[in-house]
Motif scaffolding. Structure first.
Motif, PDB file in Angstrom:
ATOM      1  N   LEU A   1      14.960  11.469  -7.294  1.00  0.00           N
ATOM      2  CA  LEU A   1      13.661  12.183  -6.936  1.00  0.00           C
ATOM      3  C   LEU A   1      13.807  12.258  -5.390  1.00  0.00           C
ATOM      4  O   LEU A   1      14.113  11.482  -4.558  1.00  0.00           O
ATOM      5  N   VAL A   2      13.051  13.315  -4.907  1.00  0.00           N
ATOM      6  CA  VAL A   2      12.981  13.941  -3.518  1.00  0.00           C
ATOM      7  C   VAL A   2      11.306  13.625  -3.309  1.00  0.00           C
ATOM      8  O   VAL A   2      10.528  14.392  -3.767  1.00  0.00           O
ATOM      9  N   LEU A   3      10.943  12.664  -2.371  1.00  0.00           N
ATOM     10  CA  LEU A   3       9.756  12.539  -2.056  1.00  0.00           C
ATOM     11  C   LEU A   3       9.207  13.528  -0.833  1.00  0.00           C
ATOM     12  O   LEU A   3       9.809  13.728   0.212  1.00  0.00           O
ATOM     13  N   VAL A   4       8.217  14.385  -1.037  1.00  0.00           N
ATOM     14  CA  VAL A   4       7.759  15.365  -0.142  1.00  0.00           C
ATOM     15  C   VAL A   4       6.398  14.860   0.300  1.00  0.00           C
ATOM     16  O   VAL A   4       5.529  14.434  -0.447  1.00  0.00           O
ATOM     17  N   GLY A   5       6.197  14.684   1.562  1.00  0.00           N
ATOM     18  CA  GLY A   5       5.153  14.228   2.277  1.00  0.00           C
ATOM     19  C   GLY A   5       3.960  15.316   2.615  1.00  0.00           C
ATOM     20  O   GLY A   5       4.372  16.524   2.485  1.00  0.00           O
ATOM     21  N   GLU A   6       2.789  14.905   2.844  1.00  0.00           N
ATOM     22  CA  GLU A   6       1.612  15.927   3.222  1.00  0.00           C
ATOM     23  C   GLU A   6       2.119  16.748   4.485  1.00  0.00           C
ATOM     24  O   GLU A   6       1.562  17.904   4.604  1.00  0.00           O
ATOM     25  N   ASP A   7       2.777  16.130   5.107  1.00  0.00           N
ATOM     26  CA  ASP A   7       3.263  16.880   6.470  1.00  0.00           C
ATOM     27  C   ASP A   7       4.473  17.679   6.245  1.00  0.00           C
ATOM     28  O   ASP A   7       4.761  18.273   7.244  1.00  0.00           O
ATOM     29  N   GLY A   8       5.237  17.846   5.071  1.00  0.00           N
ATOM     30  CA  GLY A   8       6.089  18.821   4.683  1.00  0.00           C
ATOM     31  C   GLY A   8       7.333  18.161   4.868  1.00  0.00           C
ATOM     32  O   GLY A   8       8.357  18.602   4.522  1.00  0.00           O
ATOM     33  N   ARG A   9       7.347  16.853   5.445  1.00  0.00           N
ATOM     34  CA  ARG A   9       8.728  16.036   5.517  1.00  0.00           C
ATOM     35  C   ARG A   9       9.492  15.689   4.063  1.00  0.00           C
ATOM     36  O   ARG A   9       8.528  15.544   3.105  1.00  0.00           O
TER      37      ARG A   9
ATOM     38  N   THR B   1      -5.177  -1.290 -13.939  1.00  0.00           N
ATOM     39  CA  THR B   1      -5.291  -0.057 -13.205  1.00  0.00           C
ATOM     40  C   THR B   1      -4.800   0.203 -11.906  1.00  0.00           C
ATOM     41  O   THR B   1      -5.421  -0.196 -10.746  1.00  0.00           O
ATOM     42  N   ALA B   2      -3.219   0.591 -11.655  1.00  0.00           N
ATOM     43  CA  ALA B   2      -2.880   0.426 -10.469  1.00  0.00           C
ATOM     44  C   ALA B   2      -3.026   1.779  -9.972  1.00  0.00           C
ATOM     45  O   ALA B   2      -3.204   2.998 -10.403  1.00  0.00           O
ATOM     46  N   GLY B   3      -2.959   1.791  -8.332  1.00  0.00           N
ATOM     47  CA  GLY B   3      -3.174   2.880  -7.635  1.00  0.00           C
ATOM     48  C   GLY B   3      -2.181   3.983  -7.877  1.00  0.00           C
ATOM     49  O   GLY B   3      -0.752   3.226  -7.895  1.00  0.00           O
ATOM     50  N   PRO B   4      -2.083   5.494  -7.484  1.00  0.00           N
ATOM     51  CA  PRO B   4      -1.085   6.039  -7.724  1.00  0.00           C
ATOM     52  C   PRO B   4      -0.321   6.083  -6.399  1.00  0.00           C
ATOM     53  O   PRO B   4      -0.486   5.531  -5.315  1.00  0.00           O
ATOM     54  N   ALA B   5       0.898   6.874  -6.548  1.00  0.00           N
ATOM     55  CA  ALA B   5       2.052   6.786  -5.360  1.00  0.00           C
ATOM     56  C   ALA B   5       1.236   7.981  -4.214  1.00  0.00           C
ATOM     57  O   ALA B   5       1.567   8.026  -3.162  1.00  0.00           O
ATOM     58  N   GLY B   6       0.434   8.781  -4.788  1.00  0.00           N
ATOM     59  CA  GLY B   6      -0.103  10.110  -3.835  1.00  0.00           C
ATOM     60  C   GLY B   6      -0.943   9.589  -2.666  1.00  0.00           C
ATOM     61  O   GLY B   6      -1.653   8.336  -2.781  1.00  0.00           O
ATOM     62  N   GLY B   7      -0.617  10.302  -1.738  1.00  0.00           N
ATOM     63  CA  GLY B   7      -1.274   9.606  -0.372  1.00  0.00           C
ATOM     64  C   GLY B   7      -2.880   9.817  -0.033  1.00  0.00           C
ATOM     65  O   GLY B   7      -3.476   9.409   0.723  1.00  0.00           O
ATOM     66  N   SER B   8      -3.380  10.521  -1.353  1.00  0.00           N
ATOM     67  CA  SER B   8      -4.850  10.950  -1.038  1.00  0.00           C
ATOM     68  C   SER B   8      -5.750  10.399  -2.257  1.00  0.00           C
ATOM     69  O   SER B   8      -6.779  10.656  -2.392  1.00  0.00           O
ATOM     70  N   GLY B   9      -5.055   9.224  -2.674  1.00  0.00           N
ATOM     71  CA  GLY B   9      -5.799   8.625  -3.788  1.00  0.00           C
ATOM     72  C   GLY B   9      -5.744   9.198  -5.162  1.00  0.00           C
ATOM     73  O   GLY B   9      -6.111   8.644  -6.044  1.00  0.00           O
ATOM     74  N   LEU B  10      -5.014  10.378  -5.139  1.00  0.00           N
ATOM     75  CA  LEU B  10      -4.701  10.868  -6.336  1.00  0.00           C
ATOM     76  C   LEU B  10      -3.285  10.890  -6.837  1.00  0.00           C
ATOM     77  O   LEU B  10      -2.205  10.825  -5.842  1.00  0.00           O
ATOM     78  N   PRO B  11      -2.729  11.087  -7.958  1.00  0.00           N
ATOM     79  CA  PRO B  11      -1.493  11.125  -8.325  1.00  0.00           C
ATOM     80  C   PRO B  11      -0.620  12.221  -7.556  1.00  0.00           C
ATOM     81  O   PRO B  11      -1.328  13.433  -7.422  1.00  0.00           O
TER      82      PRO B  11
ATOM     83  N   ALA C   1      16.744  -2.211   4.421  1.00  0.00           N
ATOM     84  CA  ALA C   1      15.511  -1.293   4.204  1.00  0.00           C
ATOM     85  C   ALA C   1      15.462  -0.569   5.480  1.00  0.00           C
ATOM     86  O   ALA C   1      15.535  -1.012   6.587  1.00  0.00           O
ATOM     87  N   ASP C   2      15.132   0.840   5.347  1.00  0.00           N
ATOM     88  CA  ASP C   2      14.700   1.580   6.348  1.00  0.00           C
ATOM     89  C   ASP C   2      13.220   2.101   6.115  1.00  0.00           C
ATOM     90  O   ASP C   2      12.850   2.237   5.068  1.00  0.00           O
ATOM     91  N   ALA C   3      12.473   1.740   7.277  1.00  0.00           N
ATOM     92  CA  ALA C   3      10.953   1.869   7.435  1.00  0.00           C
ATOM     93  C   ALA C   3      10.682   3.288   7.592  1.00  0.00           C
ATOM     94  O   ALA C   3      11.314   3.983   8.572  1.00  0.00           O
ATOM     95  N   VAL C   4       9.922   4.229   6.933  1.00  0.00           N
ATOM     96  CA  VAL C   4       9.660   5.667   6.988  1.00  0.00           C
ATOM     97  C   VAL C   4       8.152   5.320   7.245  1.00  0.00           C
ATOM     98  O   VAL C   4       7.266   5.217   6.250  1.00  0.00           O
ATOM     99  N   THR C   5       7.654   5.736   8.412  1.00  0.00           N
ATOM    100  CA  THR C   5       5.911   5.387   8.821  1.00  0.00           C
ATOM    101  C   THR C   5       5.276   6.656   8.831  1.00  0.00           C
ATOM    102  O   THR C   5       5.835   7.915   8.787  1.00  0.00           O
ATOM    103  N   GLY C   6       4.104   6.572   8.469  1.00  0.00           N
ATOM    104  CA  GLY C   6       2.951   7.885   8.552  1.00  0.00           C
ATOM    105  C   GLY C   6       3.328   8.807   7.468  1.00  0.00           C
ATOM    106  O   GLY C   6       3.146   9.799   7.595  1.00  0.00           O
ATOM    107  N   PHE C   7       3.860   8.393   6.443  1.00  0.00           N
ATOM    108  CA  PHE C   7       4.248   9.135   5.290  1.00  0.00           C
ATOM    109  C   PHE C   7       3.293   9.036   4.098  1.00  0.00           C
ATOM    110  O   PHE C   7       3.053   8.063   3.533  1.00  0.00           O
ATOM    111  N   ARG C   8       2.475  10.120   3.813  1.00  0.00           N
ATOM    112  CA  ARG C   8       1.777  10.146   2.560  1.00  0.00           C
ATOM    113  C   ARG C   8       2.277  11.048   1.599  1.00  0.00           C
ATOM    114  O   ARG C   8       2.490  12.342   1.715  1.00  0.00           O
ATOM    115  N   THR C   9       2.566  10.691   0.338  1.00  0.00           N
ATOM    116  CA  THR C   9       3.132  11.250  -0.555  1.00  0.00           C
ATOM    117  C   THR C   9       2.487  12.314  -1.276  1.00  0.00           C
ATOM    118  O   THR C   9       1.444  12.163  -1.794  1.00  0.00           O
ATOM    119  N   GLU C  10       2.985  13.710  -1.134  1.00  0.00           N
ATOM    120  CA  GLU C  10       2.332  14.589  -1.468  1.00  0.00           C
ATOM    121  C   GLU C  10       2.621  15.224  -2.916  1.00  0.00           C
ATOM    122  O   GLU C  10       2.135  15.687  -4.078  1.00  0.00           O
TER     123      GLU C  10
END
Length: 464
Positions: A289-297, A158-168, A270-279
């Motif tokens: 794939l384009v990853l969209v953050g909770e902050d709109g990035r 049971t791996a954790g999801p990529a989503g930043g809020s604990g949900l997929p 590798a490039d680090a992207v910090t403070g990013f929670r995947t939405e």
């Protein structure tokens, strides 16, 4: 037959489960190990390509070694580092063979209860044996009556999801063809071709993420890996603790793992992207794939994603039992304060055993990685001490069960993972446990990097 004459059901034939069986046997108690996989160590075998950061001397249970001795088994060099495959084939398989018919494979536990009692009923509950419902690979079903239950089934499934809020994240399921939730085996030609020359996002900040970063950096430097690049996505900022304890880590290979991840960034692989929670995950016109953050990035498109955000316990088959679990970690309430990454600081985890692992349902114990719930950085030696104490408690030897002595290696990092959403300047300028200036370490393949006992991603500070 009295309850005391019944076997103890052990769920899972991984390192902790097989060690539990060995300790029970030493005390004259019959174990019955139920393993869902086709052979012992099935979960460990799924990360056979990853090298542990614990040595052979730290991943062999002493009582299990005594059980193996009459078979002619000898422990590999205690100073060397096994891979998951080494651990499974050179230790877990022989140990399961020594236990013989006390280990059943292809046996999935689908439910555990008290005989004639669901979780509501109080009357004479503690005098009733446990009933373990098992479904076998050939379709047969069976109910096994047991005096106690030791759940060592781990969290690998049971791996954790990529989503930043604990949900997929939105679109995560639809993007599953491009998302892996385990460290890839880049020695496998098919897997290697999936990542070679491509842009990959790695989500996570623990040992699994470090391992993936190191492997992808090695691929980028290889003849067939030109153009390979990694985007490392962290949900918090970079601080003095981000790369672990470095040369201050008392497990040198664990420290080297963090330094290898730092080298991947420093060398431009590798490039680090910090403070990013995947939405959300979206697709561009080319299907990337384009990853969209909770902050709109919105990040530049990637070809692949490796989400390494931890593991969770499957508690579904324990639903008819009375568990005492911490509301945050889903670890036993007596253990949770000792391992909580929101609070846990430098030093070692306080020694713990059967009392911290107990539940309102007497005779039930969660051990091994599963005992930590969502807390990270579990070590095999912790599990071995847990099952030693639990076996003693089941045998009624409370003096031995309460005499828990375990010293775990420190990481040399202050604070727990939950406190580091933003960098803390006090952690980077030498505090009580601050890591020294990192020295870059070149890791050969297979790298001396790896997993804790059941491939739990590292975090927090104590390697517990």
């Amino acid at each position: 037959m009295s309850t005391q004459q019944l076997p103890v059901a052990v769920i899972g034939a991984g390192p902790a489960g097989l060690a539990a069986a060995a300790h029970l046997l030493e005390r004259g108690i019959e174990p019955l190990v139920l393993e869902a996989g086709g052979r012992a160590g099935a979960a460990v075998r799924e990360w056979s390509h990853v090298r542990l950061f614990s040595t052979w001397g730290e991943v062999v249970d002493p009582v299990a070694e005594k059980l193996l001795a009459p078979t002619g088994w000898t422990r590999p060099d205690p100073a060397t580092y096994p891979s998951g495959g080494d651990w499974a084939e050179q230790y877990l398989r022989p140990l399961a063979d020594a236990l013989g018919d006390k280990v059943r494979t292809g046996a999935t536990v689908t439910g555990v209860s008290r005989a004639g009692r669901d979780r509501i009923v109080d009357a004479e509950r503690e005098t009733q044996p446990f009933v373990v419902h098992v479904e076998y690979a050939d379709g047969r079903e069976e109910r096994i009556v047991a005096r106690a239950v030791i759940d060592a089934s781990g969290t690998w499934a049971t791996a954790g999801p990529a989503g930043g809020s604990g949900l997929p994240a939105l679109g995560e399921k639809a993007a599953s063809d491009r998302i892996a939730y385990r460290v890839p085996d880049l020695k496998n030609p098919t897997v290697r071709a999936r990542y070679a020359g491509r842009r990959t996002a790695v989500i996570g900040s623990g040992a699994s993420a470090f391992t993936a970063l190191a492997y992808l950096a090695e691929l980028a430097e290889s003849e067939d890996g030109a153009g390979t690049h990694t985007v490392w996505i962290l949900r918090r900022g970079i601080s003095g603790s981000t790369f672990g304890g470095g040369t201050a880590d008392q497990l040198p290979a664990r420290g080297a793992l963090g330094l290898a991840a730092k080298a991947a960034v420093d060398k431009g692989h590798a490039d680090a992207v910090t403070g990013f929670r995947t939405e959300a995950f979206e697709r561009d016109d080319d299907g990337r794939l384009v990853l969209v953050g909770e902050d709109g990035r919105r990040l530049d498109a990637v070809d692949e994603v490796i989400a390494l955000t931890g593991f969770r316990s499957d508690l579904s088959f324990l639903d008819e039992l009375r568990l005492g679990l911490d509301e945050r970690l889903q670890a036993p309430v007596g253990l949770a304060p000792l391992i909580d990454p929101n609070q846990h600081s430098c030093g070692t985890v306080y020694p713990h055993g059967h009392r911290e692992l107990s539940h309102p349902e007497q005779g039930l114990y969660l051990v091994g990685m599963k005992s930590y719930g969502r807390a990270p950085t579990f070590l095999a030696m912790t599990g071995y001490e847990q099952v030693r104490s639990v076996a003693a408690a089941i045998a009624g030897d409370l003096d031995s069960a309460d005499r828990v002595e375990l010293t775990l290696p420190e990481t040399g990092v202050c604070g727990g993972a939950g406190l580091f959403d933003t960098p803390d300047p006090q952690q980077t300028d030498g505090g009580c446990c601050a890591a020294p200036e990192p020295q870059l370490v070149r890791l050969t393949a297979p790298a001396a990097v790896g997993a804790a006992a059941e491939e739990a991603p590292a975090g927090g500070c104590c390697g517990s």
